[in-house]
Design a protein around this motif. Structure first.
Motif, PDB file in Angstrom:
ATOM      1  N   MET A   1       0.754  -1.047   0.172  1.00 54.50           N
ATOM      2  CA  MET A   1       0.147  -0.101   0.379  1.00 54.50           C
ATOM      3  C   MET A   1       0.681   0.932  -0.139  1.00 54.50           C
ATOM      4  O   MET A   1       1.750   1.583   0.578  1.00 54.50           O
ATOM      5  N   GLN A   2       0.924   2.093  -1.225  1.00 49.22           N
ATOM      6  CA  GLN A   2       1.459   3.608  -1.234  1.00 49.22           C
ATOM      7  C   GLN A   2       0.398   4.512  -0.215  1.00 49.22           C
ATOM      8  O   GLN A   2      -0.543   4.641   0.255  1.00 49.22           O
ATOM      9  N   PHE A   3       1.949   4.932   0.514  1.00 52.76           N
ATOM     10  CA  PHE A   3       1.067   6.229   1.456  1.00 52.76           C
ATOM     11  C   PHE A   3       2.393   7.158   1.201  1.00 52.76           C
ATOM     12  O   PHE A   3       3.430   7.404   0.910  1.00 52.76           O
ATOM     13  N   HIS A   4       1.389   8.505   1.048  1.00 51.57           N
ATOM     14  CA  HIS A   4       2.471   9.762   1.144  1.00 51.57           C
ATOM     15  C   HIS A   4       2.190  10.331   3.006  1.00 51.57           C
ATOM     16  O   HIS A   4       0.811  10.771   3.535  1.00 51.57           O
ATOM     17  N   LYS A   5       2.848  10.986   2.988  1.00 53.46           N
ATOM     18  CA  LYS A   5       2.810  11.614   4.159  1.00 53.46           C
ATOM     19  C   LYS A   5       2.995  13.026   4.308  1.00 53.46           C
ATOM     20  O   LYS A   5       3.959  13.851   2.923  1.00 53.46           O
ATOM     21  N   TYR A   6       1.727  14.284   5.175  1.00 54.73           N
ATOM     22  CA  TYR A   6       1.962  15.848   4.972  1.00 54.73           C
ATOM     23  C   TYR A   6       1.834  16.619   6.483  1.00 54.73           C
ATOM     24  O   TYR A   6       1.415  15.827   7.361  1.00 54.73           O
ATOM     25  N   GLN A   7       2.272  17.646   5.924  1.00 58.49           N
ATOM     26  CA  GLN A   7       2.462  18.634   6.551  1.00 58.49           C
ATOM     27  C   GLN A   7       1.994  19.830   6.728  1.00 58.49           C
ATOM     28  O   GLN A   7       1.688  20.082   5.721  1.00 58.49           O
ATOM     29  N   GLY A   8       0.874  20.318   8.045  1.00 57.62           N
ATOM     30  CA  GLY A   8       0.692  22.185   7.768  1.00 57.62           C
ATOM     31  C   GLY A   8       0.949  22.854   8.917  1.00 57.62           C
ATOM     32  O   GLY A   8       0.319  21.814  10.387  1.00 57.62           O
ATOM     33  N   THR A   9       1.763  23.189   9.519  1.00 54.21           N
ATOM     34  CA  THR A   9       2.350  23.490  10.777  1.00 54.21           C
ATOM     35  C   THR A   9       2.752  22.808  11.102  1.00 54.21           C
ATOM     36  O   THR A   9       2.424  23.314  12.650  1.00 54.21           O
ATOM     37  N   GLY A  10       3.059  21.451  11.054  1.00 60.79           N
ATOM     38  CA  GLY A  10       3.721  20.689  11.553  1.00 60.79           C
ATOM     39  C   GLY A  10       2.856  19.330  11.864  1.00 60.79           C
ATOM     40  O   GLY A  10       2.778  18.889  13.531  1.00 60.79           O
ATOM     41  N   ASN A  11       1.813  20.118  12.202  1.00 63.53           N
ATOM     42  CA  ASN A  11       0.232  18.800  12.259  1.00 63.53           C
ATOM     43  C   ASN A  11      -0.019  17.381  10.942  1.00 63.53           C
ATOM     44  O   ASN A  11      -0.301  17.960  10.105  1.00 63.53           O
ATOM     45  N   ASP A  12       0.624  16.827  11.192  1.00 63.91           N
ATOM     46  CA  ASP A  12       1.264  15.797  10.190  1.00 63.91           C
ATOM     47  C   ASP A  12       0.336  14.458   9.757  1.00 63.91           C
ATOM     48  O   ASP A  12      -0.246  14.146  10.852  1.00 63.91           O
ATOM     49  N   PHE A  13       0.491  14.162   8.727  1.00 58.44           N
ATOM     50  CA  PHE A  13      -0.766  12.963   8.011  1.00 58.44           C
ATOM     51  C   PHE A  13      -0.598  11.808   7.419  1.00 58.44           C
ATOM     52  O   PHE A  13       0.415  12.317   6.784  1.00 58.44           O
ATOM     53  N   VAL A  14      -0.802  10.699   7.797  1.00 60.57           N
ATOM     54  CA  VAL A  14      -0.848  10.051   6.377  1.00 60.57           C
ATOM     55  C   VAL A  14      -2.093   9.659   5.663  1.00 60.57           C
ATOM     56  O   VAL A  14      -2.905   9.831   5.893  1.00 60.57           O
ATOM     57  N   MET A  15      -0.729  10.153   4.025  1.00 64.56           N
ATOM     58  CA  MET A  15      -2.587  10.269   3.686  1.00 64.56           C
ATOM     59  C   MET A  15      -2.414   8.998   2.358  1.00 64.56           C
ATOM     60  O   MET A  15      -1.460   8.812   1.717  1.00 64.56           O
ATOM     61  N   ILE A  16      -3.471   8.546   2.004  1.00 63.54           N
ATOM     62  CA  ILE A  16      -3.902   7.174   1.398  1.00 63.54           C
ATOM     63  C   ILE A  16      -4.821   7.939   0.463  1.00 63.54           C
ATOM     64  O   ILE A  16      -6.093   8.127   0.567  1.00 63.54           O
ATOM     65  N   ASP A  17      -4.313   7.366  -1.183  1.00 66.26           N
ATOM     66  CA  ASP A  17      -5.327   7.252  -2.141  1.00 66.26           C
ATOM     67  C   ASP A  17      -6.377   6.134  -2.265  1.00 66.26           C
ATOM     68  O   ASP A  17      -5.742   4.803  -2.994  1.00 66.26           O
ATOM     69  N   ASP A  18      -7.660   6.120  -2.197  1.00 62.34           N
ATOM     70  CA  ASP A  18      -8.402   4.969  -1.951  1.00 62.34           C
ATOM     71  C   ASP A  18      -9.654   5.814  -1.646  1.00 62.34           C
ATOM     72  O   ASP A  18     -11.378   4.802  -2.028  1.00 62.34           O
ATOM     73  N   ARG A  19      -9.260   5.689  -3.760  1.00 55.86           N
ATOM     74  CA  ARG A  19     -10.412   6.294  -4.694  1.00 55.86           C
ATOM     75  C   ARG A  19     -11.367   4.643  -5.262  1.00 55.86           C
ATOM     76  O   ARG A  19     -11.895   4.849  -5.588  1.00 55.86           O
ATOM     77  N   ALA A  20     -10.119   3.655  -5.097  1.00 57.40           N
ATOM     78  CA  ALA A  20     -10.120   2.547  -4.754  1.00 57.40           C
ATOM     79  C   ALA A  20     -11.205   1.694  -4.286  1.00 57.40           C
ATOM     80  O   ALA A  20     -11.784   0.876  -4.451  1.00 57.40           O
ATOM     81  N   LYS A  21     -11.456   2.355  -2.935  1.00 57.85           N
ATOM     82  CA  LYS A  21     -11.888   1.979  -2.050  1.00 57.85           C
ATOM     83  C   LYS A  21     -12.147   0.615  -0.972  1.00 57.85           C
ATOM     84  O   LYS A  21     -12.044  -0.109  -1.371  1.00 57.85           O
ATOM     85  N   VAL A  22     -10.218   0.279  -1.650  1.00 67.47           N
ATOM     86  CA  VAL A  22      -9.523  -1.240  -1.009  1.00 67.47           C
ATOM     87  C   VAL A  22      -9.118  -0.899   0.482  1.00 67.47           C
ATOM     88  O   VAL A  22      -9.185  -2.280   1.089  1.00 67.47           O
ATOM     89  N   PHE A  23      -9.020   0.621   1.264  1.00 73.59           N
ATOM     90  CA  PHE A  23      -8.471   0.656   2.730  1.00 73.59           C
ATOM     91  C   PHE A  23     -10.136  -0.152   3.961  1.00 73.59           C
ATOM     92  O   PHE A  23     -10.383   0.568   3.636  1.00 73.59           O
ATOM     93  N   ASP A  24      -9.168  -1.382   5.069  1.00 68.25           N
ATOM     94  CA  ASP A  24     -10.516  -1.685   5.361  1.00 68.25           C
ATOM     95  C   ASP A  24     -10.513  -0.234   6.938  1.00 68.25           C
ATOM     96  O   ASP A  24      -9.239  -0.234   7.803  1.00 68.25           O
TER      97      ASP A  24
END
Length: 266
Positions: A1-24
């Motif tokens: 599973m591919q992920f991307h890490k983003y942050q907004g002024t240090g508030n950080d998030f694991v981002m997942i493209d789940d347009r195929a809706k496969v993430f549980d």
């Protein structure tokens, strides 16, 4: 599973493209592990980007403990930046989050402007004289520190005080996020803010819905729109209009949203 890490002024998030809706999304243990800062990727929350009819996309947000949560302002801004990275949007978008539709735009310099929900008038909180409560998509308790008091905001024990208020019986059963604010001598200067977030159960470097709540509450203490706010992770800006009933409309949260890195989870 591919992920991307983003942050907004240090508030950080694991981002997942789940347009195929496969993430549980029911696997709270998996989400918590991915967000764990020792045994996972490390983040304040995890966000799924999904397709949604009549919108550019849908944002589905989970706290670091793996549970679904209310709106996350910095997470929303990061999701907009992620959608632009994926080529789903250009400079403007309309997407769906847990609290309803949101409009947003991205400037050429990477600043993301997110329109928040209209906000009802501030309520006096039950746990202190210098305290108010606002719901800006997520519940927020705001405590204003007197500049003459000790300790200063920089030395304040945000974890201990935030934990006590977050679990105060006044906010049973769901609890609340808690913001501590130092009132500047000049209200036109940035308002320093530190936030204890439920779900993370600790202080975070920044909270988008939190600074939004602080800016609106600060407007009753001399601050004029747009209000600048200084978090531990950087500066954000909130603009708004006053409604005749004491509430707030046309509320916008603005600041950076940055892709940090990408990777694969086995």
């Amino acid at each position: 599973m591919q992920f991307h890490k983003y942050q907004g002024t240090g508030n950080d998030f694991v981002m997942i493209d789940d347009r195929a809706k496969v993430f549980d999304e029911t696997n709270q243990a998996l989400i918590a592990r991915l967000c764990h800062r020792r045994f996972g990727i490390g983040a304040d929350g995890l966000i799924l980007l999904r397709n949604k009819p009549d919108f550019d996309f849908e944002m589905v947000y989970f706290n670091a403990d793996g549970r679904p949560s209310s709106m996350c302002g910095n997470g929303g801004r990061c999701t907009v930046a992620f959608a632009k990275f994926l080529g789903l949007i250009d400079s403007h978008t309309r997407f769906l989050a847990v609290d309803g539709p949101h409009d947003a735009r991205v400037d050429d310099n990477g600043t993301v402007h997110l329109r928040m929900i209209d906000v009802e008038p501030a309520q006096e909180a039950e746990v202190g004289e210098e305290d108010v409560f606002l719901h800006t998509g997520s519940p927020h308790h705001i405590h204003f520190l007197d500049p003459s008091e000790s300790p200063s905001l920089a030395e304040f024990n945000v974890f201990a005080a935030g934990h006590d208020i977050r679990y105060d019986q006044a906010y049973d059963p769901a609890g609340t996020n808690v913001n501590f604010v130092e009132v500047p001598a000049d209200p036109a200067q940035p308002w320093p803010v530190r936030t204890y977030e439920r779900g993370v159960e600790d202080e975070t470097l920044s909270c988008g819905t939190g600074v939004t709540a602080v800016a609106l509450a600060a407007s009753q203490r001399g601050a004029a729109s747009p209000v600048r706010l200084r978090t531990m992770g950087g500066e954000l800006e909130v603009s708004f209009e006053h409604r005749p009933d004491g509430g707030f409309a046309n509320v916008w949260l603005s600041g950076p949203a940055v892709r940090v890195f990408s990777g694969m989870v086995a």
